[in-house]
Design an enzyme around this catalytic site. Sequence first.
Site, PDB file in Angstrom:
ATOM      1  CD  GLU A  28      -2.959  -1.135   1.998  1.00  0.00           C
ATOM      2  OE1 GLU A  28      -3.477  -0.375   3.220  1.00  0.00           O
ATOM      3  OE2 GLU A  28      -3.981  -1.935   1.716  1.00  0.00           O
ATOM      4  CD  GLU A  75      -4.222  -6.860   3.186  1.00  0.00           C
ATOM      5  OE1 GLU A  75      -2.567  -6.354   2.965  1.00  0.00           O
ATOM      6  OE2 GLU A  75      -4.791  -5.985   4.185  1.00  0.00           O
TER       7      GLU A  75
END
Length: 453
Positions: free
Chosen positions: A206, A304
């Site tokens: 991220e 994810e």
Amino acid sequence: MSGENQLQLNGFITAKDTEYRLTPIPDKFIDKSSDSDPSTIITVDQQKTFQVIQGFGGAFTEAAATTFYKMSPSVQNEIIQAYFDKKNGIGYTFGRTHINSCDFSLGNYAYTEVPGDENLKHFSIDHDHQSLIPLIKLSLAAAGGDIKLLASPWSPPAWMKTTGKMNNGGKLLTKYQEAWANYYCRYILEYEKAGIDIWGVSVQNEPAATQTWDSCIYTAEEERDFVRDYLGPKMHLAGYADKKIVIWDHNRDIMFDRAKVVLDDPEAAKYVWGTGFHWYCGDHFDNVQKLHDAFPDKELIFTEGCQEEGPHIGSWDLGERYARSIINDLNRWTVAWIDWNIILDEKGGPNHQSNYCSAPIIADTKSGECLYQSSYYYLGHFSKFMTPGSVRIFSESSDDRLEVLAVKTDEHNLIVTILNKTSEDINFRLASSDQPVTISQPARSIVTLIHNL
């Protein structure tokens, strides 16, 4: 489905408000007579093939490992078998883990905490040997050694960053880019010494999010330059040219724009296996297809996803969210799909920043029981039957209420999985040149049909 043999059809079903949980589909749901003629048709064509499926799985985190070792030996064995046994479990073949700590660790840690340790003289994975590595090795044994493991950093060590902290974003200091690239290589080496092969690494978990937990920010250009000038060359120099490098590792919303900056650079792109993505921003499924169409020689991997804000014990929406994502992602060329934590405790943790989430198996450390969520069964409808090496084939539903994914396996089976998220039972005809068959699919259910060729 085309073929000269008599139709040999069986399958499995999971349905809300029933006892069906990856249960062999009862005969009452299958009508092989020619009398019924529902308007809804599921069509598949095994001659129209797409990507090869590489697998499904979940993440090994310190939180999962800590929770695991709080359970009794018999429950530990149950969890391992439930996920990694190909016959009695759902046959996971992919995993993800974290380089240094992540939010689902007990606190911040790095493999060298000594400021200025550019030569990594103090590098040690002793922390991971406490619980994380033992859990991974148990899982590998149950899977027959057949787990591809992706490793992702949430943050470099604090001393390598502009902020001097692992949490709350910050960036990698320019002067430590070479040392940080060497860090990945050292990590791979130390895990090899521990008996664990690392399949690939992502550049940064991220990279566009400043989180209250372990996080680090890269612009697209910074990620491109780091891969091109440091990470790619260092991994090749270390003998790890076969290890996969995954870029982005963040949400679908801007995945095309972010990946394009890297993949448009031939020198950076030559090191990149593919793009990883998450689901925490809405669907944006078309961006997955868009990225494949622009760069068809690069792979796509879902790295994810989980249900945020607590464990959501008993929620049926969990499984449906998983299935919808898997169907839509794989129908747009995704080759592997990795869930987040394989297990969490009854609070949806532990998490050192109270970012509690759900997992397919909640291990209740107070009662000592495993609580299987709908997501476990819905994931199993894919991971158990769409085995690595399966090839996606064309599939289509004439009714938007049903979503469908179909593959042809190495074992010469056609696998067709159909999701019904509606509150209505829906009858559909599975089109086949040799023998049409009608399926009555209950409301809020998922069905996997297996056609033996």
